[in-house]
Enzyme design. Sequence first.
Site, short mmCIF file in Angstrom:
data_model
loop_
_atom_site.label_atom_id
_atom_site.label_comp_id
_atom_site.label_asym_id
_atom_site.label_seq_id
_atom_site.Cartn_x
_atom_site.Cartn_y
_atom_site.Cartn_z
N GLY A 43 0.83 -1.19 0.00
CA GLY A 43 0.00 0.00 0.00
C GLY A 43 0.87 1.24 0.00
CD GLN A 48 3.90 5.68 2.43
OE1 GLN A 48 2.85 5.18 2.07
NE2 GLN A 48 4.96 4.96 2.77
CB CYS A 89 6.38 1.69 6.39
SG CYS A 89 5.79 3.28 5.79
CG LEU A 90 6.76 1.18 0.09
CD1 LEU A 90 6.11 1.62 -1.22
CD2 LEU A 90 7.77 0.07 -0.18
CG HIS A 131 0.64 0.75 7.23
ND1 HIS A 131 1.73 0.19 7.85
CD2 HIS A 131 1.13 1.69 6.38
CE1 HIS A 131 2.83 0.78 7.40
NE2 HIS A 131 2.50 1.69 6.51
CD GLU A 132 -0.55 2.16 3.00
OE1 GLU A 132 -0.09 3.32 2.93
OE2 GLU A 132 0.18 1.16 3.12
CG HIS A 135 1.19 6.45 5.83
ND1 HIS A 135 2.40 6.92 6.26
CD2 HIS A 135 1.41 5.16 5.44
CE1 HIS A 135 3.32 5.96 6.16
NE2 HIS A 135 2.74 4.87 5.67
ZN LIG Z 1 3.58 3.04 5.36
#
Ligand SMILES: [Zn+2]
Length: 170
Positions: A43, A48, A89-90, A131-132, A135
Amino acid sequence: MELRIYPDPILSEKCAKAEPDDSDIPKILEEMCEKLYQYDGAGLAAPQIGILKRIIVADVREEPRRLYKMINPVITWKSEETIESKEGCLSLPFLREKIFRHESITVEYLDENFIKQEIQAFGFLSCCLQHEIDHLDGILYIDRLSRLKKSRAIRKFKKLQIENDPEDGI
Ligand SMILES: [Zn+2]
């Protein structure tokens, strides 16, 4: 639009709702999907890539395969039951930590055509969407660890950054 890496301050900002007349949205979605697959993530949230709008994309690689594009997603129901989620996480490359998430959630959102949709998500997809959506409120998964575990995770992350990218280590 570069991928933002912790501790980039933009990752702690709260995002604004996306408006239907915002002509940038198709381009943002396209860029987000491209980055999602380029970095092999499950995701990705708009902050991000430096955009403070409530937009997320997700593809958890489960069958039936589906790429979700969600504008202004809202969790309208959460199960009491929680599950352990090993998260990455990216924006925190290489780090993985276990936290607890709701096993199931209902999410209301607008699709890419600004049509209202609702889904019930279970398991990994449920965790990924939580999670997303976090963010979008400036919350990283490490913020959901205890204070001690979070500071340990940040130390580990810095070490991993140096090991994996010695030129650019903190
Ligand atoms: Zn993340």
